[in-house]
Design a protein around this motif. Structure first.
Motif, PDB file in Angstrom:
ATOM      1  N   VAL A 149     -34.931 -18.360  32.302  1.00  0.00           N
ATOM      2  CA  VAL A 149     -34.420 -19.630  31.764  1.00  0.00           C
ATOM      3  C   VAL A 149     -34.798 -19.783  30.289  1.00  0.00           C
ATOM      4  CG1 VAL A 149     -34.515 -22.144  31.984  1.00  0.00           C
ATOM      5  CG2 VAL A 149     -34.377 -20.723  34.030  1.00  0.00           C
ATOM      6  N   HIS A 150     -35.946 -19.253  29.918  1.00  0.00           N
ATOM      7  CA  HIS A 150     -36.373 -19.288  28.511  1.00  0.00           C
ATOM      8  C   HIS A 150     -35.367 -18.545  27.628  1.00  0.00           C
ATOM      9  CE1 HIS A 150     -38.879 -17.944  25.034  1.00  0.00           C
ATOM     10  NE2 HIS A 150     -39.381 -19.153  25.141  1.00  0.00           N
ATOM     11  N   ASP A 151     -34.916 -17.381  28.067  1.00  0.00           N
ATOM     12  CA  ASP A 151     -33.842 -16.677  27.358  1.00  0.00           C
ATOM     13  C   ASP A 151     -32.624 -17.571  27.188  1.00  0.00           C
ATOM     14  OD1 ASP A 151     -35.134 -14.232  27.192  1.00  0.00           O
ATOM     15  OD2 ASP A 151     -33.660 -13.128  28.395  1.00  0.00           O
ATOM     16  N   LEU A 152     -32.227 -18.192  28.294  1.00  0.00           N
ATOM     17  CA  LEU A 152     -30.978 -18.963  28.297  1.00  0.00           C
ATOM     18  C   LEU A 152     -31.094 -20.217  27.442  1.00  0.00           C
ATOM     19  CD1 LEU A 152     -30.169 -18.505  32.078  1.00  0.00           C
ATOM     20  CD2 LEU A 152     -28.968 -17.421  30.161  1.00  0.00           C
ATOM     21  N   THR A 153     -32.256 -20.844  27.472  1.00  0.00           N
ATOM     22  CA  THR A 153     -32.406 -22.063  26.670  1.00  0.00           C
ATOM     23  C   THR A 153     -32.387 -21.715  25.178  1.00  0.00           C
ATOM     24  OG1 THR A 153     -33.547 -24.187  26.559  1.00  0.00           O
ATOM     25  CG2 THR A 153     -34.955 -22.253  26.591  1.00  0.00           C
ATOM     26  N   HIS A 154     -32.947 -20.580  24.816  1.00  0.00           N
ATOM     27  CA  HIS A 154     -32.919 -20.212  23.390  1.00  0.00           C
ATOM     28  C   HIS A 154     -31.548 -19.689  22.958  1.00  0.00           C
ATOM     29  CE1 HIS A 154     -36.877 -21.334  22.211  1.00  0.00           C
ATOM     30  NE2 HIS A 154     -37.416 -20.705  23.228  1.00  0.00           N
ATOM     31  N   GLU A 200     -22.304 -26.245  38.076  1.00  0.00           N
ATOM     32  CA  GLU A 200     -23.411 -27.201  37.910  1.00  0.00           C
ATOM     33  C   GLU A 200     -23.280 -28.398  38.847  1.00  0.00           C
ATOM     34  OE1 GLU A 200     -24.592 -27.805  33.600  1.00  0.00           O
ATOM     35  OE2 GLU A 200     -22.601 -26.943  33.357  1.00  0.00           O
ATOM     36  N   GLY A 201     -22.323 -28.334  39.761  1.00  0.00           N
ATOM     37  CA  GLY A 201     -22.108 -29.449  40.682  1.00  0.00           C
ATOM     38  C   GLY A 201     -20.632 -29.812  40.705  1.00  0.00           C
ATOM     39  N   PRO A 202     -20.276 -30.806  41.528  1.00  0.00           N
ATOM     40  CA  PRO A 202     -18.862 -31.185  41.682  1.00  0.00           C
ATOM     41  C   PRO A 202     -18.199 -31.497  40.341  1.00  0.00           C
ATOM     42  CG  PRO A 202     -20.252 -32.346  43.275  1.00  0.00           C
ATOM     43  CD  PRO A 202     -21.177 -31.628  42.350  1.00  0.00           C
ATOM     44  N   GLY A 203     -17.005 -30.946  40.158  1.00  0.00           N
ATOM     45  CA  GLY A 203     -16.248 -31.235  38.947  1.00  0.00           C
ATOM     46  C   GLY A 203     -16.670 -30.429  37.735  1.00  0.00           C
ATOM     47  N   THR A 204     -17.575 -29.464  37.901  1.00  0.00           N
ATOM     48  CA  THR A 204     -17.983 -28.620  36.770  1.00  0.00           C
ATOM     49  C   THR A 204     -17.448 -27.204  36.966  1.00  0.00           C
ATOM     50  OG1 THR A 204     -20.067 -27.918  37.798  1.00  0.00           O
ATOM     51  CG2 THR A 204     -20.102 -29.978  36.521  1.00  0.00           C
ATOM     52  N   TRP A 205     -17.541 -26.416  35.911  1.00  0.00           N
ATOM     53  CA  TRP A 205     -16.940 -25.090  35.916  1.00  0.00           C
ATOM     54  C   TRP A 205     -17.949 -23.993  36.236  1.00  0.00           C
ATOM     55  CZ3 TRP A 205     -13.602 -25.089  30.773  1.00  0.00           C
ATOM     56  CH2 TRP A 205     -12.538 -26.003  30.937  1.00  0.00           C
ATOM     57  N   THR A 206     -17.425 -22.900  36.783  1.00  0.00           N
ATOM     58  CA  THR A 206     -18.210 -21.664  36.905  1.00  0.00           C
ATOM     59  C   THR A 206     -18.100 -20.896  35.588  1.00  0.00           C
ATOM     60  OG1 THR A 206     -16.365 -20.306  37.648  1.00  0.00           O
ATOM     61  CG2 THR A 206     -17.586 -21.506  39.366  1.00  0.00           C
ATOM     62  N   VAL A 207     -18.970 -19.900  35.411  1.00  0.00           N
ATOM     63  CA  VAL A 207     -18.872 -19.013  34.247  1.00  0.00           C
ATOM     64  C   VAL A 207     -17.501 -18.356  34.209  1.00  0.00           C
ATOM     65  CG1 VAL A 207     -19.778 -16.885  33.230  1.00  0.00           C
ATOM     66  CG2 VAL A 207     -21.369 -18.598  34.165  1.00  0.00           C
ATOM     67  N   HIS A 208     -17.049 -17.936  35.376  1.00  0.00           N
ATOM     68  CA  HIS A 208     -15.739 -17.285  35.504  1.00  0.00           C
ATOM     69  C   HIS A 208     -14.629 -18.210  34.957  1.00  0.00           C
ATOM     70  CE1 HIS A 208     -13.814 -14.008  38.101  1.00  0.00           C
ATOM     71  NE2 HIS A 208     -12.802 -14.589  37.508  1.00  0.00           N
ATOM     72  N   VAL A 258     -14.420 -22.515  16.048  1.00  0.00           N
ATOM     73  CA  VAL A 258     -15.778 -21.946  15.996  1.00  0.00           C
ATOM     74  C   VAL A 258     -16.721 -22.713  16.937  1.00  0.00           C
ATOM     75  CG1 VAL A 258     -17.802 -21.589  14.515  1.00  0.00           C
ATOM     76  CG2 VAL A 258     -15.487 -21.123  13.622  1.00  0.00           C
ATOM     77  N   VAL A 259     -16.715 -24.028  16.818  1.00  0.00           N
ATOM     78  CA  VAL A 259     -17.658 -24.832  17.606  1.00  0.00           C
ATOM     79  C   VAL A 259     -17.299 -24.771  19.095  1.00  0.00           C
ATOM     80  CG1 VAL A 259     -18.563 -27.161  17.986  1.00  0.00           C
ATOM     81  CG2 VAL A 259     -18.244 -26.308  15.658  1.00  0.00           C
ATOM     82  N   HIS A 260     -16.015 -24.667  19.388  1.00  0.00           N
ATOM     83  CA  HIS A 260     -15.571 -24.540  20.780  1.00  0.00           C
ATOM     84  C   HIS A 260     -16.158 -23.273  21.419  1.00  0.00           C
ATOM     85  CE1 HIS A 260     -12.571 -23.526  23.969  1.00  0.00           C
ATOM     86  NE2 HIS A 260     -12.587 -24.820  24.167  1.00  0.00           N
ATOM     87  N   ASP A 261     -16.141 -22.172  20.715  1.00  0.00           N
ATOM     88  CA  ASP A 261     -16.817 -20.948  21.191  1.00  0.00           C
ATOM     89  C   ASP A 261     -18.280 -21.231  21.497  1.00  0.00           C
ATOM     90  OD1 ASP A 261     -14.658 -19.250  20.830  1.00  0.00           O
ATOM     91  OD2 ASP A 261     -15.648 -17.967  19.351  1.00  0.00           O
ATOM     92  N   LEU A 262     -18.937 -21.886  20.547  1.00  0.00           N
ATOM     93  CA  LEU A 262     -20.386 -22.083  20.663  1.00  0.00           C
ATOM     94  C   LEU A 262     -20.726 -23.043  21.790  1.00  0.00           C
ATOM     95  CD1 LEU A 262     -21.132 -22.237  16.841  1.00  0.00           C
ATOM     96  CD2 LEU A 262     -21.731 -20.360  18.404  1.00  0.00           C
ATOM     97  N   THR A 263     -19.904 -24.076  21.961  1.00  0.00           N
ATOM     98  CA  THR A 263     -20.206 -25.030  23.024  1.00  0.00           C
ATOM     99  C   THR A 263     -20.015 -24.367  24.397  1.00  0.00           C
ATOM    100  OG1 THR A 263     -19.997 -27.345  23.669  1.00  0.00           O
ATOM    101  CG2 THR A 263     -17.946 -26.194  23.281  1.00  0.00           C
ATOM    102  N   HIS A 264     -19.033 -23.490  24.509  1.00  0.00           N
ATOM    103  CA  HIS A 264     -18.843 -22.833  25.807  1.00  0.00           C
ATOM    104  C   HIS A 264     -19.879 -21.734  26.044  1.00  0.00           C
ATOM    105  CE1 HIS A 264     -15.596 -25.104  27.405  1.00  0.00           C
ATOM    106  NE2 HIS A 264     -14.909 -24.989  26.278  1.00  0.00           N
ATOM    107  N   LEU A 265     -20.342 -21.097  24.988  1.00  0.00           N
ATOM    108  CA  LEU A 265     -21.444 -20.140  25.160  1.00  0.00           C
ATOM    109  C   LEU A 265     -22.688 -20.886  25.642  1.00  0.00           C
ATOM    110  CD1 LEU A 265     -22.452 -17.242  24.834  1.00  0.00           C
ATOM    111  CD2 LEU A 265     -23.048 -17.797  22.469  1.00  0.00           C
ATOM    112  N   SER A 266     -22.932 -22.026  25.035  1.00  0.00           N
ATOM    113  CA  SER A 266     -24.053 -22.864  25.452  1.00  0.00           C
ATOM    114  C   SER A 266     -23.868 -23.330  26.900  1.00  0.00           C
ATOM    115  CB  SER A 266     -24.136 -24.055  24.490  1.00  0.00           C
ATOM    116  OG  SER A 266     -25.055 -24.999  24.946  1.00  0.00           O
ATOM    117  N   GLN A 267     -22.635 -23.678  27.256  1.00  0.00           N
ATOM    118  CA  GLN A 267     -22.345 -24.102  28.633  1.00  0.00           C
ATOM    119  C   GLN A 267     -22.629 -22.973  29.619  1.00  0.00           C
ATOM    120  OE1 GLN A 267     -18.171 -24.727  29.340  1.00  0.00           O
ATOM    121  NE2 GLN A 267     -18.491 -25.893  31.233  1.00  0.00           N
ATOM    122  N   ILE A 268     -22.220 -21.751  29.279  1.00  0.00           N
ATOM    123  CA  ILE A 268     -22.475 -20.597  30.154  1.00  0.00           C
ATOM    124  C   ILE A 268     -23.976 -20.434  30.377  1.00  0.00           C
ATOM    125  CG2 ILE A 268     -22.419 -18.063  30.222  1.00  0.00           C
ATOM    126  CD1 ILE A 268     -19.607 -18.246  28.885  1.00  0.00           C
TER     127      ILE A 268
END
Lengths: 176, 176
Positions: free
Chosen positions: A141-146, B35-43, B140-150
């Protein structure tokens, strides 16, 4: 999900490559900036990740196996080596993180940890008794948070540039 | 930071490789969970990123150049193709995202956008008048927000497994 070495290991193997692919070649506009006073640059995050390989993850596994809960883990300095790391190009640091992680995963494999081992207890200087599986899950999780932090550091640089889209992009808004 | 093609392009070139390095080879324990109902998988996130390349980023650049602010962008279906994408292995999707992005960046280069072009206006169906630079910064930010989401989707799977460390790991806690 319960902690399991077989599912955790592939994540630990892939995050350093992801960090390298993301920021190893980026211009300093993205990597030498932070989110404001008291926050880290991408460069500093990668220095912190390298130091974790050297002083936290595998060293604490060994400490726990040797001392159990009888002796707390040595404290970990979260900003160790930042000054030195700033002098080195980020691409060099990301490659070092990849190498250090490969060595950590070899060391982990060489311990041949069993499910019984995963339940072994150690002592965290702040939390008290912790299990080895919790320490190893925290490594993941530390990897993922960073990684998430790196994405956020970059995204906030475009807080103004995205204009009205900031309404849909929580990542550019200050953390509350 | 102001939007600039020379600083934005390297990010757009590196995020798909980072997504592939992170999740392209992971077991389904990490990539077919949400992450729970109504959220997305990585896939599903990767399917959404591919659809953005096909129907949003470059198509809207072209739309803006052709119609200016006289005609709003066609709406974008955020969950388009999820059912079809679920049938395909994630590694295939991450490779497709890398390929689609390379094609998008070639298309972007072929437009030879000038600084004057970046100030050109289009019409967003919800926000009204927007600038081309804002659309590109959002890419650019859309990429980053989804990487963060993953990273977050994966991290929350270990919400319990990290034990007391969750106190330091905001990423495993539910979004409020």
């Amino acid at each position: 999900m319960q902690f399991d070495l077989n599912t955790a290991r592939p994540v630990l193997a892939s995050t350093p490559a992801a960090v390298e692919a993301l920021v190893g070649e980026l211009p300093a506009d993205w990597t030498e900036v932070n989110e404001g006073p008291g926050t880290w640059t991408v460069h500093e995050v990668v220095a912190h990740l390298i130091h974790g390989e050297r002083a936290d993850w595998i060293p604490r596994v060994r400490h726990l196996i040797e001392f159990g809960a009888s002796r707390p883990f040595p404290p970990f300095d979260r900003t160790f080596g930042f000054a030195e790391a700033r002098e080195r190009p980020l691409g060099e640091l990301t490659r070092e993180f990849v190498r250090c992680r490969a060595a950590s995963l070899e060391a982990l494999a060489s311990l041949h940890l069993t499910n019984e081992d995963l339940a072994r207890e150690g002592r965290h200087p702040e939390f008290g008794v912790v299990q080895l599986s919790q320490h190893l899950a925290t490594w993941v999780v530390h990897d993922l948070t960073h990684l998430s932090q790196i994405a956020r550091i970059m995204a906030v640089q475009y807080r103004q540039a995205v204009g009205p889209w900031s309404a849909y992009l929580r990542i550019v808004r200050p953390i509350t």
